[in-house]
Design a protein around this motif. Sequence first.
Motif, mmCIF file in Angstrom:
data_model
loop_
_atom_site.group_PDB
_atom_site.id
_atom_site.type_symbol
_atom_site.label_atom_id
_atom_site.label_comp_id
_atom_site.label_asym_id
_atom_site.label_seq_id
_atom_site.Cartn_x
_atom_site.Cartn_y
_atom_site.Cartn_z
ATOM 1 N N PRO A 97 0.739 81.924 39.475
ATOM 2 C CA PRO A 97 1.596 81.697 40.645
ATOM 3 C C PRO A 97 0.826 81.276 41.894
ATOM 4 O O PRO A 97 1.400 80.760 42.841
ATOM 5 C CB PRO A 97 2.297 83.040 40.854
ATOM 6 C CG PRO A 97 1.530 84.034 40.084
ATOM 7 C CD PRO A 97 0.765 83.302 39.023
ATOM 8 N N ASN A 98 -0.481 81.493 41.899
ATOM 9 C CA ASN A 98 -1.293 81.105 43.053
ATOM 10 C C ASN A 98 -1.673 79.626 43.034
ATOM 11 O O ASN A 98 -2.160 79.113 44.040
ATOM 12 C CB ASN A 98 -2.559 81.958 43.120
ATOM 13 C CG ASN A 98 -2.232 83.415 43.361
ATOM 14 O OD1 ASN A 98 -1.299 83.734 44.096
ATOM 15 N ND2 ASN A 98 -2.977 84.302 42.731
ATOM 16 N N ARG A 99 -1.475 78.956 41.895
ATOM 17 C CA ARG A 99 -1.796 77.530 41.812
ATOM 18 C C ARG A 99 -0.694 76.741 42.504
ATOM 19 O O ARG A 99 0.466 76.814 42.138
ATOM 20 C CB ARG A 99 -1.939 77.093 40.358
ATOM 21 C CG ARG A 99 -3.191 77.676 39.718
ATOM 22 C CD ARG A 99 -3.390 77.171 38.353
ATOM 23 N NE ARG A 99 -3.724 75.742 38.395
ATOM 24 C CZ ARG A 99 -3.993 75.031 37.328
ATOM 25 N NH1 ARG A 99 -3.941 75.583 36.135
ATOM 26 N NH2 ARG A 99 -4.283 73.756 37.427
ATOM 27 N N LYS A 100 -1.082 75.990 43.491
ATOM 28 C CA LYS A 100 -0.141 75.209 44.293
ATOM 29 C C LYS A 100 -0.508 73.732 44.210
ATOM 30 O O LYS A 100 -1.666 73.383 44.005
ATOM 31 C CB LYS A 100 -0.182 75.642 45.765
ATOM 32 C CG LYS A 100 -0.005 77.125 45.991
ATOM 33 C CD LYS A 100 1.411 77.543 45.791
ATOM 34 C CE LYS A 100 1.558 79.029 46.131
ATOM 35 N NZ LYS A 100 2.798 79.574 45.730
ATOM 36 N N ILE A 101 0.498 72.889 44.368
ATOM 37 C CA ILE A 101 0.254 71.457 44.417
ATOM 38 C C ILE A 101 1.058 70.855 45.565
ATOM 39 O O ILE A 101 2.059 71.412 45.992
ATOM 40 C CB ILE A 101 0.611 70.752 43.090
ATOM 41 C CG1 ILE A 101 2.086 70.921 42.752
ATOM 42 C CG2 ILE A 101 -0.241 71.243 41.949
ATOM 43 C CD1 ILE A 101 2.543 70.035 41.624
ATOM 44 N N GLU A 102 0.588 69.715 46.054
ATOM 45 C CA GLU A 102 1.284 69.003 47.110
ATOM 46 C C GLU A 102 2.235 68.008 46.472
ATOM 47 O O GLU A 102 1.869 67.289 45.548
ATOM 48 C CB GLU A 102 0.292 68.252 47.996
ATOM 49 C CG GLU A 102 -0.533 69.133 48.883
ATOM 50 C CD GLU A 102 -1.435 68.335 49.809
ATOM 51 O OE1 GLU A 102 -1.201 67.120 49.987
ATOM 52 O OE2 GLU A 102 -2.371 68.931 50.335
ATOM 53 N N ILE A 103 3.445 67.977 46.978
ATOM 54 C CA ILE A 103 4.401 66.978 46.525
ATOM 55 C C ILE A 103 4.971 66.269 47.734
ATOM 56 O O ILE A 103 4.901 66.768 48.853
ATOM 57 C CB ILE A 103 5.545 67.582 45.683
ATOM 58 C CG1 ILE A 103 6.392 68.547 46.524
ATOM 59 C CG2 ILE A 103 5.023 68.256 44.440
ATOM 60 C CD1 ILE A 103 7.701 68.897 45.873
ATOM 61 N N GLY A 104 5.508 65.136 47.498
ATOM 62 C CA GLY A 104 6.129 64.386 48.574
ATOM 63 C C GLY A 104 5.547 62.997 48.655
ATOM 64 O O GLY A 104 4.732 62.581 47.840
ATOM 65 N N SER A 105 5.933 62.316 49.671
ATOM 66 C CA SER A 105 5.531 60.930 49.853
ATOM 67 C C SER A 105 4.252 60.857 50.679
ATOM 68 O O SER A 105 4.037 61.656 51.595
ATOM 69 C CB SER A 105 6.652 60.180 50.563
ATOM 70 O OG SER A 105 6.237 58.887 50.895
#
Length: 192
Positions: A49-57
């Motif tokens: 749950p600590n793994r994060k990713i950036e999404i978006g434009s």
Amino acid sequence: MYRLILCLFFFTFALQTESKVHIDVKELRCLVCKATIDELDIQVKRIDPNRKIEIGSYRIDSTGNAKQKIISEAKSEVHLSELADKVCSKMDDYIRATWKDSGKLTILKLITENGQMNTDMSLVDVIQDDDLNKSLQYYCEGVMEEHEDSIIDHFKNESDNIAYEVCTREANYCTDTYPESDSDESHTNEEL
């Protein structure tokens, strides 16, 4: 002569036993759909749950800012899609069977998540499968092909009881009422 008669007897018995097992395709699709969702859920829960990713434009708006947000990898559509592409290979770990006490069709995972043999094996009669359970994978692939976008959306939005939503309400494979009936829960919790 005695051996020939004995062989014919066993062959006839085997044919009679095999012919008694009728598999309802709709019920089998329902079971495979639920198992598919459960397998995907297991894979999603394994994600840190600590793994994060950036999404978006990466495009810049009129104020000079890029519209991006950081989300958990478990909610990433790309990552969920990758997991969905691999989930049907897990159907090799399942067998078709009927419960000894009720005669009801089930699919049973041979090895549990902790690596042990499924204890329910003694409670079922295994159905011999001519195609080595490839039909389970075939049905799984059908579920994923038809409902992958919906399944991914449910996982992204952390919907409650995704198996019910997809398998019963959307795909109409199952005839369950929400929540699952008590008679099914005693076997369902242990079989998957």
